[in-house]
Design an enzyme around this catalytic site. Structure first.
Site, mmCIF file in Angstrom:
data_model
loop_
_atom_site.group_PDB
_atom_site.id
_atom_site.type_symbol
_atom_site.label_atom_id
_atom_site.label_comp_id
_atom_site.label_asym_id
_atom_site.label_seq_id
_atom_site.Cartn_x
_atom_site.Cartn_y
_atom_site.Cartn_z
ATOM 1 N N GLN A 228 66.813 8.476 -2.046
ATOM 2 C CA GLN A 228 67.134 9.640 -1.552
ATOM 3 C C GLN A 228 68.285 9.716 -0.305
ATOM 4 O OE1 GLN A 228 63.533 10.699 0.412
ATOM 5 N NE2 GLN A 228 62.645 11.581 -1.361
ATOM 6 N N TYR B 115 61.158 -1.041 -4.030
ATOM 7 C CA TYR B 115 61.716 0.100 -3.391
ATOM 8 C C TYR B 115 63.082 0.242 -4.080
ATOM 9 C CZ TYR B 115 57.926 0.132 0.100
ATOM 10 O OH TYR B 115 56.787 -0.046 0.835
ATOM 11 N N GLY C 246 59.583 6.462 8.430
ATOM 12 C CA GLY C 246 61.094 6.652 7.693
ATOM 13 C C GLY C 246 61.669 7.616 8.328
ATOM 14 N N LYS D 81 55.755 21.387 8.802
ATOM 15 C CA LYS D 81 56.669 22.201 8.323
ATOM 16 C C LYS D 81 56.470 22.598 6.979
ATOM 17 C CE LYS D 81 58.786 18.044 5.851
ATOM 18 N NZ LYS D 81 59.982 17.043 5.569
#
Length: 337
Positions: A27, A54, A285, A216
């Protein structure tokens, strides 16, 4: 930054650690990822968690480059083995002796280090005898390629049997890495009591429920553009179970509690998991350096019993507590079999 012992070992870790699960190598561009690691170091984080799977090994490469030049003794580097890597051949997954030895060698090259502080079984392998797995981990420890052994998302029974074998082999089995947050508490009934008895500490992931506990995501509204819930390549499938109006409404109702203690909703969520004494570290993260700086403000926060009770009352029945979910979230057969 406050520090805690990893289980009953003598190793201290930062109670907020930095993880690169679905950011580095996928990302987030490499330079941005390195900026996040620098921000973590600047904020006092010393513990960094990754895994070979990952971004199919790319995340380890990025972390290794980001930590290059940092005094090795001043950081704790964690990685994992189990999920498929490489082209996905018959031995490119699992916890066989072959895969463990090949995987640790690959991880060390990518991370640019001679050893990792913690090497973790990323899930339980139903197709490899546990004796074989633990003997291979013992070889890794005795060769100096890992200092401690841990696991991820093992059940209480699996922890007990793995720990028994580790004691026989005289290797330090000190940690478990489960999902744990205000909404997902499945470890509390069985895994935590067993871990406390065995001297195993939790290194928890998703303390903010993949972003849901930041507030959010609003009930009745589409997820914000660019958020994890809209990223089909790196997060939407993990977060979907939390995106109901009931959950999102109750999360918004946590705001007065966060305001009362002078925290954002995300900071409150991280502080909440750290109230559990069996938690050694909470993995966070980031896609931007400023997120790292905000996350670490949860370190050292003490929530009062009355505040914890209000959180429970606010969330009510949406909290998942079923201990069986731990086993259900692990593959029943080795991936790729």
């Amino acid at each position: 930054m406050d520090f805690r012992y990893l289980g009953n070992s003598g190793l201290k870790v930062s109670e907020i650690s930095y993880g690169n699960w679905i950011t580095h190598g996928s990302q987030v561009e490499n330079e941005q990822a390195k900026a996040c690691v620098k921000a973590a170091l600047d904020a006092g984080i010393t513990t960094f968690d990754t895994a070979d799977v990952y971004a199919n090994t790319k995340a380890e490469v990025v972390l290794g480059e980001a930590l290059e030049g940092v005094r090795r003794e001043s950081v704790e580097v964690f990685t994992k083995v189990y999920w498929p890597t490489g082209p996905g051949g018959p031995n490119d997954a699992g916890l066989s002796r072959k895969h463990i030895h090949e995987s640790i060698n690959g991880s060390l090259k990518r991370l640019k280090t001679d050893y990792v502080d913690l090497y973790q079984a990323h899930r339980f392998d139903t197709e490899t005898p546990l004796e074989e797995t633990m003997e291979a981990f013992a070889d890794v420890v005795r060769s100096g390629k890992a200092l401690y052994i841990g696991v991820s998302e093992w059940t209480a029974e699996q922890l007990q049997e793995g720990h028994r074998l580790a004691r026989e082999l005289r290797i330090p089995f000190v940690s478990n890495q489960p999902q744990y947050n205000m909404l997902w508490r499945v470890i509390e009934g069985e895994v935590v009591p067993a871990s406390e008895e065995l001297g195993i500490g939790q290194v928890v992931f998703s303390p903010i429920a993949q972003g849901v506990l930041t507030g959010k995501y609003k009930p009745g509204e589409q997820p914000p553009a660019g958020s994890r819930a809209t990223d089909e390549n790196g997060g939407a499938n993990f977060i979907g179970r939390f995106l109901t109006d009931d959950v999102l409404t109750r999360v918004q109702e946590l705001k007065p509690i966060a305001d009362e203690v002078g925290l954002s909703l995300a900071q409150l969520a991280i502080a909440w998991v750290l109230q559990n004494p069996n938690v050694s570290s909470a993995i966070t993260g980031a896609s931007r350096p400023e997120q790292v700086a905000e996350n670490v403000k949860a370190s050292g926060v003490k929530l009062e019993d009355a505040q914890l009770k209000r959180i429970d009352e606010t969330l009510g029945g949406i909290v998942e507590r079923d201990p069986a979910k731990t086993a259900q979230n692990s593959p029943q057969t080795r991936p790729g079999s």
